[in-house]
Design a protein around this motif. Sequence first.
Motif, PDB file in Angstrom:
ATOM      1  N   ALA A 200      -3.089   7.689 -13.315  1.00 51.16           N
ATOM      2  CA  ALA A 200      -2.641   6.323 -13.038  1.00 51.16           C
ATOM      3  C   ALA A 200      -1.122   6.299 -12.992  1.00 51.16           C
ATOM      4  O   ALA A 200      -0.458   7.141 -13.602  1.00 51.16           O
ATOM      5  CB  ALA A 200      -3.145   5.366 -14.099  1.00 51.16           C
TER       6      ALA A 200
ATOM      7  N   VAL B 246      -3.058   3.568  -2.395  1.00 57.51           N
ATOM      8  CA  VAL B 246      -3.188   2.724  -3.578  1.00 57.51           C
ATOM      9  C   VAL B 246      -2.309   1.487  -3.392  1.00 57.51           C
ATOM     10  O   VAL B 246      -1.175   1.594  -2.935  1.00 57.51           O
ATOM     11  CB  VAL B 246      -2.744   3.488  -4.851  1.00 57.51           C
ATOM     12  N   THR B 247      -2.831   0.325  -3.749  1.00 58.55           N
ATOM     13  CA  THR B 247      -2.050  -0.906  -3.689  1.00 58.55           C
ATOM     14  C   THR B 247      -1.363  -1.112  -5.033  1.00 58.55           C
ATOM     15  O   THR B 247      -2.022  -1.246  -6.065  1.00 58.55           O
ATOM     16  CB  THR B 247      -2.955  -2.108  -3.362  1.00 58.55           C
ATOM     17  N   LEU B 248      -0.036  -1.082  -5.007  1.00 58.93           N
ATOM     18  CA  LEU B 248       0.782  -1.221  -6.206  1.00 58.93           C
ATOM     19  C   LEU B 248       1.984  -2.098  -5.906  1.00 58.93           C
ATOM     20  O   LEU B 248       2.465  -2.137  -4.773  1.00 58.93           O
ATOM     21  CB  LEU B 248       1.307   0.144  -6.670  1.00 58.93           C
ATOM     22  N   SER B 249       2.482  -2.776  -6.921  1.00 64.21           N
ATOM     23  CA  SER B 249       3.740  -3.520  -6.810  1.00 64.21           C
ATOM     24  C   SER B 249       4.840  -2.600  -7.301  1.00 64.21           C
ATOM     25  O   SER B 249       5.028  -2.452  -8.512  1.00 64.21           O
ATOM     26  CB  SER B 249       3.689  -4.785  -7.662  1.00 64.21           C
TER      27      SER B 249
ATOM     28  N   GLN C 211     -10.419   3.298 -11.609  1.00 64.23           N
ATOM     29  CA  GLN C 211     -10.487   2.654 -10.305  1.00 64.23           C
ATOM     30  C   GLN C 211      -9.890   3.534  -9.202  1.00 64.23           C
ATOM     31  O   GLN C 211      -9.883   3.139  -8.039  1.00 64.23           O
ATOM     32  CB  GLN C 211      -9.759   1.307 -10.336  1.00 64.23           C
ATOM     33  N   LEU C 212      -9.398   4.692  -9.578  1.00 59.17           N
ATOM     34  CA  LEU C 212      -8.773   5.608  -8.623  1.00 59.17           C
ATOM     35  C   LEU C 212      -9.632   6.859  -8.478  1.00 59.17           C
ATOM     36  O   LEU C 212     -10.342   7.248  -9.399  1.00 59.17           O
ATOM     37  CB  LEU C 212      -7.377   6.008  -9.121  1.00 59.17           C
TER      38      LEU C 212
ATOM     39  N   SER D 173       0.849  -1.191   0.000  1.00 63.39           N
ATOM     40  CA  SER D 173       0.000   0.000   0.000  1.00 63.39           C
ATOM     41  C   SER D 173       0.883   1.239   0.000  1.00 63.39           C
ATOM     42  O   SER D 173       1.820   1.342   0.792  1.00 63.39           O
ATOM     43  CB  SER D 173      -0.917   0.000   1.226  1.00 63.39           C
TER      44      SER D 173
ATOM     45  N   PRO E 282      -1.165   0.626 -16.862  1.00 62.55           N
ATOM     46  CA  PRO E 282      -1.084   0.761 -15.410  1.00 62.55           C
ATOM     47  C   PRO E 282      -1.606  -0.483 -14.692  1.00 62.55           C
ATOM     48  O   PRO E 282      -2.491  -1.177 -15.196  1.00 62.55           O
ATOM     49  CB  PRO E 282      -1.973   1.963 -15.095  1.00 62.55           C
ATOM     50  N   GLU E 283      -1.040  -0.756 -13.532  1.00 63.26           N
ATOM     51  CA  GLU E 283      -1.483  -1.881 -12.701  1.00 63.26           C
ATOM     52  C   GLU E 283      -2.908  -1.641 -12.193  1.00 63.26           C
ATOM     53  O   GLU E 283      -3.716  -2.549 -12.128  1.00 63.26           O
ATOM     54  CB  GLU E 283      -0.514  -2.036 -11.525  1.00 63.26           C
ATOM     55  N   VAL E 284      -3.200  -0.400 -11.813  1.00 60.75           N
ATOM     56  CA  VAL E 284      -4.541  -0.001 -11.389  1.00 60.75           C
ATOM     57  C   VAL E 284      -5.062   0.979 -12.432  1.00 60.75           C
ATOM     58  O   VAL E 284      -4.429   1.993 -12.707  1.00 60.75           O
ATOM     59  CB  VAL E 284      -4.520   0.661  -9.988  1.00 60.75           C
ATOM     60  N   GLN E 285      -6.197   0.668 -13.023  1.00 61.38           N
ATOM     61  CA  GLN E 285      -6.760   1.492 -14.095  1.00 61.38           C
ATOM     62  C   GLN E 285      -7.222   2.848 -13.558  1.00 61.38           C
ATOM     63  O   GLN E 285      -7.663   2.945 -12.409  1.00 61.38           O
ATOM     64  CB  GLN E 285      -7.921   0.767 -14.761  1.00 61.38           C
TER      65      GLN E 285
END
Length: 161
Positions: free
Chosen positions: A88, A124-127, A106-107, A69, A100-103
């Motif tokens: 993103a 935001v949860t990201l790798s 979705q943010l 996170s 993007p990992e999260v579109q």
Amino acid sequence: MARYSLLVPLAVACGAAPALLGAQAPIPVGRWSANIRPTLAPSSGIGASTMKMYGSINVTPNRAGAAGSWLVEIRLTSDRPSETLLWAIAPGRCQSGAVPEVQPNQLAPLEVRANGNADISAAVTLSMNPSDSYHLDVFRNGQQQEHVIACASLRYSEQKK
């Protein structure tokens, strides 16, 4: 992520949980940051009228959140007041075309106020890995590459202890 959900119970049953859990990447203690700059979208003309768009982004580990996170803080000034922009974070550098990992949809959007300023602070949860590169895309009127009107190539730096 799904592969760990199946491996952890198996590893616990076999007594290998400490080795598996220890293999996870350490949580970075630094931050990613960059200045946001306009980027014209020549094929669509969407960004062509953007004369002024600038700002900053900071991404730091979210100490109050789960592993992976991140706290994303964006400050933006635009020449178009009272509009909604999407954003993103994607791997690679600006204009790489990476997905993007999260579109963006979705943010939480960037809401530009009547004075032209927008800011957001979002978990935001990201790798994200300090050895990789990432960038911020800001979108107007859509969320495809041709809708990108501003970008920031993030740089990682260790936080001073």
